[in-house]
Design a protein around this motif. Sequence first.
Motif, PDB file in Angstrom:
ATOM      1  N   TYR A 131       8.392  43.985   1.631  1.00  0.00           N
ATOM      2  CA  TYR A 131       7.322  43.323   2.385  1.00  0.00           C
ATOM      3  C   TYR A 131       7.585  41.821   2.387  1.00  0.00           C
ATOM      4  O   TYR A 131       8.351  41.307   1.574  1.00  0.00           O
ATOM      5  N   ILE A 132       6.962  41.137   3.304  1.00  0.00           N
ATOM      6  CA  ILE A 132       7.271  39.740   3.557  1.00  0.00           C
ATOM      7  C   ILE A 132       6.144  38.856   3.043  1.00  0.00           C
ATOM      8  O   ILE A 132       4.970  39.102   3.313  1.00  0.00           O
ATOM      9  N   ILE A 133       6.503  37.802   2.341  1.00  0.00           N
ATOM     10  CA  ILE A 133       5.565  36.755   1.940  1.00  0.00           C
ATOM     11  C   ILE A 133       5.930  35.506   2.753  1.00  0.00           C
ATOM     12  O   ILE A 133       7.070  35.049   2.718  1.00  0.00           O
ATOM     13  N   ALA A 134       4.972  34.986   3.493  1.00  0.00           N
ATOM     14  CA  ALA A 134       5.191  33.798   4.322  1.00  0.00           C
ATOM     15  C   ALA A 134       4.275  32.685   3.829  1.00  0.00           C
ATOM     16  O   ALA A 134       3.065  32.880   3.684  1.00  0.00           O
ATOM     17  N   ILE A 135       4.849  31.513   3.563  1.00  0.00           N
ATOM     18  CA  ILE A 135       4.111  30.372   3.030  1.00  0.00           C
ATOM     19  C   ILE A 135       4.394  29.158   3.905  1.00  0.00           C
ATOM     20  O   ILE A 135       5.552  28.862   4.209  1.00  0.00           O
ATOM     21  N   ARG A 136       3.348  28.459   4.275  1.00  0.00           N
ATOM     22  CA  ARG A 136       3.479  27.216   5.064  1.00  0.00           C
ATOM     23  C   ARG A 136       3.083  26.043   4.178  1.00  0.00           C
ATOM     24  O   ARG A 136       2.006  26.042   3.586  1.00  0.00           O
ATOM     25  N   ILE A 137       3.947  25.040   4.097  1.00  0.00           N
ATOM     26  CA  ILE A 137       3.720  23.867   3.241  1.00  0.00           C
ATOM     27  C   ILE A 137       3.701  22.646   4.159  1.00  0.00           C
ATOM     28  O   ILE A 137       4.757  22.124   4.546  1.00  0.00           O
ATOM     29  N   PRO A 138       2.511  22.156   4.563  1.00  0.00           N
ATOM     30  CA  PRO A 138       2.440  21.147   5.626  1.00  0.00           C
ATOM     31  C   PRO A 138       2.633  19.706   5.178  1.00  0.00           C
ATOM     32  O   PRO A 138       2.689  18.828   6.021  1.00  0.00           O
ATOM     33  N   GLU A 139       2.715  19.417   3.854  1.00  0.00           N
ATOM     34  CA  GLU A 139       2.736  18.028   3.426  1.00  0.00           C
ATOM     35  C   GLU A 139       3.919  17.715   2.524  1.00  0.00           C
ATOM     36  O   GLU A 139       3.784  17.066   1.490  1.00  0.00           O
ATOM     37  N   PHE A 140       5.105  18.163   2.877  1.00  0.00           N
ATOM     38  CA  PHE A 140       6.286  17.810   2.102  1.00  0.00           C
ATOM     39  C   PHE A 140       6.686  16.372   2.411  1.00  0.00           C
ATOM     40  O   PHE A 140       6.711  15.955   3.574  1.00  0.00           O
ATOM     41  N   THR A 141       6.997  15.613   1.368  1.00  0.00           N
ATOM     42  CA  THR A 141       7.401  14.218   1.519  1.00  0.00           C
ATOM     43  C   THR A 141       8.578  13.923   0.609  1.00  0.00           C
ATOM     44  O   THR A 141       8.576  14.305  -0.562  1.00  0.00           O
ATOM     45  N   CYS A 142       9.569  13.226   1.148  1.00  0.00           N
ATOM     46  CA  CYS A 142      10.637  12.653   0.341  1.00  0.00           C
ATOM     47  C   CYS A 142      10.970  11.290   0.941  1.00  0.00           C
ATOM     48  O   CYS A 142      10.318  10.855   1.908  1.00  0.00           O
ATOM     49  N   LEU A 143      11.938  10.601   0.374  1.00  0.00           N
ATOM     50  CA  LEU A 143      12.295   9.274   0.862  1.00  0.00           C
ATOM     51  C   LEU A 143      13.654   9.316   1.553  1.00  0.00           C
ATOM     52  O   LEU A 143      14.552  10.037   1.112  1.00  0.00           O
ATOM     53  N   CYS A 144      13.779   8.535   2.615  1.00  0.00           N
ATOM     54  CA  CYS A 144      15.075   8.398   3.273  1.00  0.00           C
ATOM     55  C   CYS A 144      16.015   7.637   2.338  1.00  0.00           C
ATOM     56  O   CYS A 144      15.674   6.533   1.893  1.00  0.00           O
ATOM     57  N   PRO A 145      17.179   8.187   1.993  1.00  0.00           N
ATOM     58  CA  PRO A 145      18.081   7.495   1.065  1.00  0.00           C
ATOM     59  C   PRO A 145      18.690   6.222   1.636  1.00  0.00           C
ATOM     60  O   PRO A 145      19.241   5.417   0.891  1.00  0.00           O
ATOM     61  N   LYS A 146      18.586   6.037   2.948  1.00  0.00           N
ATOM     62  CA  LYS A 146      19.135   4.842   3.577  1.00  0.00           C
ATOM     63  C   LYS A 146      18.122   3.696   3.639  1.00  0.00           C
ATOM     64  O   LYS A 146      18.440   2.545   3.364  1.00  0.00           O
ATOM     65  N   THR A 147      16.866   4.017   4.022  1.00  0.00           N
ATOM     66  CA  THR A 147      15.870   2.971   4.264  1.00  0.00           C
ATOM     67  C   THR A 147      14.779   2.912   3.207  1.00  0.00           C
ATOM     68  O   THR A 147      14.071   1.920   3.109  1.00  0.00           O
ATOM     69  N   GLY A 148      14.612   4.002   2.435  1.00  0.00           N
ATOM     70  CA  GLY A 148      13.526   4.055   1.472  1.00  0.00           C
ATOM     71  C   GLY A 148      12.186   4.391   2.081  1.00  0.00           C
ATOM     72  O   GLY A 148      11.182   4.491   1.382  1.00  0.00           O
ATOM     73  N   GLN A 149      12.136   4.585   3.413  1.00  0.00           N
ATOM     74  CA  GLN A 149      10.891   4.952   4.086  1.00  0.00           C
ATOM     75  C   GLN A 149      10.578   6.431   3.865  1.00  0.00           C
ATOM     76  O   GLN A 149      11.484   7.247   3.677  1.00  0.00           O
ATOM     77  N   PRO A 150       9.299   6.810   3.874  1.00  0.00           N
ATOM     78  CA  PRO A 150       8.961   8.218   3.651  1.00  0.00           C
ATOM     79  C   PRO A 150       9.345   9.096   4.836  1.00  0.00           C
ATOM     80  O   PRO A 150       9.184   8.694   5.992  1.00  0.00           O
ATOM     81  N   ASP A 151       9.890  10.263   4.531  1.00  0.00           N
ATOM     82  CA  ASP A 151      10.139  11.302   5.518  1.00  0.00           C
ATOM     83  C   ASP A 151       9.157  12.433   5.264  1.00  0.00           C
ATOM     84  O   ASP A 151       8.994  12.869   4.120  1.00  0.00           O
ATOM     85  N   PHE A 152       8.497  12.915   6.317  1.00  0.00           N
ATOM     86  CA  PHE A 152       7.514  13.980   6.192  1.00  0.00           C
ATOM     87  C   PHE A 152       8.016  15.227   6.914  1.00  0.00           C
ATOM     88  O   PHE A 152       8.671  15.137   7.949  1.00  0.00           O
ATOM     89  N   ALA A 153       7.694  16.376   6.338  1.00  0.00           N
ATOM     90  CA  ALA A 153       8.138  17.639   6.935  1.00  0.00           C
ATOM     91  C   ALA A 153       7.114  18.724   6.663  1.00  0.00           C
ATOM     92  O   ALA A 153       6.317  18.640   5.725  1.00  0.00           O
ATOM     93  N   THR A 154       7.148  19.738   7.504  1.00  0.00           N
ATOM     94  CA  THR A 154       6.427  20.973   7.242  1.00  0.00           C
ATOM     95  C   THR A 154       7.458  22.031   6.883  1.00  0.00           C
ATOM     96  O   THR A 154       8.438  22.217   7.616  1.00  0.00           O
ATOM     97  N   LEU A 155       7.249  22.695   5.733  1.00  0.00           N
ATOM     98  CA  LEU A 155       8.178  23.723   5.268  1.00  0.00           C
ATOM     99  C   LEU A 155       7.597  25.098   5.560  1.00  0.00           C
ATOM    100  O   LEU A 155       6.407  25.336   5.336  1.00  0.00           O
ATOM    101  N   TYR A 156       8.434  25.994   6.057  1.00  0.00           N
ATOM    102  CA  TYR A 156       8.040  27.381   6.330  1.00  0.00           C
ATOM    103  C   TYR A 156       8.931  28.280   5.464  1.00  0.00           C
ATOM    104  O   TYR A 156      10.142  28.384   5.712  1.00  0.00           O
ATOM    105  N   LEU A 157       8.333  28.912   4.467  1.00  0.00           N
ATOM    106  CA  LEU A 157       9.069  29.754   3.524  1.00  0.00           C
ATOM    107  C   LEU A 157       8.723  31.217   3.775  1.00  0.00           C
ATOM    108  O   LEU A 157       7.551  31.578   3.894  1.00  0.00           O
ATOM    109  N   GLN A 158       9.756  32.066   3.874  1.00  0.00           N
ATOM    110  CA  GLN A 158       9.578  33.515   4.013  1.00  0.00           C
ATOM    111  C   GLN A 158      10.520  34.207   3.034  1.00  0.00           C
ATOM    112  O   GLN A 158      11.683  33.806   2.926  1.00  0.00           O
ATOM    113  N   TYR A 159      10.005  35.212   2.341  1.00  0.00           N
ATOM    114  CA  TYR A 159      10.907  35.953   1.464  1.00  0.00           C
ATOM    115  C   TYR A 159      10.424  37.371   1.234  1.00  0.00           C
ATOM    116  O   TYR A 159       9.221  37.671   1.375  1.00  0.00           O
TER     117      TYR A 159
END
Length: 614
Positions: free
Chosen positions: A21-49
């Motif tokens: 069976y499938i587990i689907a998870i949506r993570i709408p507030e992922f944040t990391c930093l750009c290694p070049k500029t130091g500015q925040p990068d934002f993403a939505t992660l979609y995990l299925q397993y």
Amino acid sequence: MPTGPSKKLETFDNPHPQRDYIIAIRIPEFTCLCPKTGQPDFATLYLQYVPEGKCIELKSLKLYIWSYRDEGAFHEDVTNTILNDLVGATHPRYMRLRARFHVRGGIYTTVVAEYRRPGWAPPPPPPDYLPRVADPALIPSAPAGSSSTPIAPAAVAASTTVRERPQPSPATQTKAQPAPTPAVDDSVYVGIDLGPTGCRTVAIDHSGAILADAQALIPAPLTSDDQVTQDPTLWWKAASASLQALLTKIPPARVRAIAVDGTSGTVLLCDNKGKPVTPALMYSDGRAAAQAQAVDQHCTRNSGAFGANSSVSKLLWLQEKKMDAKAAYFLHQADWIVGRLTGQWGHSDYHNSFRLGFDVDAGRWPDWLGTIGANLQLLPTVHAPGDTIAPVSKETIKTFGLSPQTRIVAGTTTGVAAFLSSGATELGQGVTVLGSALALKILSDKPVFSTEHAVYSHRLGRYWLTGGMSNTGWQVLLQYFDTAQMVEMSKQLNPGQLTGLDYYPLSQVGERFPICDPKMPPKLEPLPGDSITFFQAMLEGMARIEARGYRLFAKLGTPAVKLIHSIGPGSENPSWQRIRERILMVEVKRGRYPSAAYGSAMLAAGVISRSFSD
């Protein structure tokens, strides 16, 4: 279990290991930093397993995701690292991670990483999560909103939504008694509002009541440093789709007049048949800084042609690059759509042409345009907003089913149309357009101009509409968050407690109002510890820009602002409204209709002659 960011992933036993069976998870507030500029990068992660013996515990997953917010990482690396850690913790039968990063520098990035346990194959029928086709449940749809709502460049521009005025049900209608009735004015007036990321159309009756509206999306402009361009044919695709959808809800033959508004300072060159010979240079394109210096030395004090964002500076830049060799007309965004509807090219209105140097008081192009070398043969014929330009063309009649008597009237800029749609009619009332850019207007009893501050005044009947436009706005927010995220985060804002962060949000280098500095950099530091605070700090920064703009108007001679009407997608955010009221210290209310398209429809119906003339 830790309560702060942690790399430790916790699991629990799979309660049904005998079944795939499938587990689907949506993570709408992922944040990391750009290694070049130091500015925040934002993403939505979609995990299925598909789990084997273990399932991931959600709180530990949240804390694990938080642990990346202060780490520098490339999109490709961080996506694969997260997948490796999750696989190592749960040893699943199958796992897939899709990381959808928000726009940065005009580029959207999506990284997909996948793990499949050796020897594992799903029994027939295969699970529906396998990536044979896009899963619509995991792709956020663009919500119905204003014309400023952007989509990714690959999206289809003709996506439409329509709303029409509710009609009473037969059960609630009383049977009419036989009696003579006066003739009913069944005229319909249509407004078309074009922005950088969408087109909206509105139909109203003679009293101003809304009969229907529709919208279509436009792929976002292409941005590279100070270059901001767009394919003009995308405007017509969106305008056609929106108008077609609108006319399915009202009788096309009843449309008496249509007016078009477009973004001030968005221009292109086209040939004598209207075919574009250049991409459109958008209002925020800043390549004409050198040409603007020559313009500023020659234009008069009451001209709107100053600055690198002005139409005439862009014309000189195009001429210098020899891009006018095959051109017959230099037109604004609204002018070009008018040409498509009438088949007659080279017509404009004096609101759009104000940024091209047109002298409204004298009713002609000024002599200094020739002095600086502008090609006067390319300039359009200018009409007063609301005056008839021409009837619709035979091709337009065939395409949309309009009457041969349907008139196309001279339009206006998006900012003026937004003012007309707000309901503001008294001196000292202001209108703020919270769209892709931040536009301020205030109704004044005298014209106010300041080239130093990029402040200008449009004639509006017996009054003057003093305005300025900042490069901050919705487009800045969309570099970091998508619309769905902003809706969710707005519920968690704290308007009663300001962040204390002194941001000046800009999407690129350069500002025009209330600070006129083409080299001004964005200010989005220091970075807070979470995305909600970052989001609120940007909204507060925009509110401070707005307050500074209205104070500048009063200093230059307009009435002090006493009430602000809000127009645009941001006007629908109650948390932002409370933040703005606290910073502006005046009442802020939502405009009568949150789209400039309504103002253009009112222009088509003669609102200027009715409301603002002597």
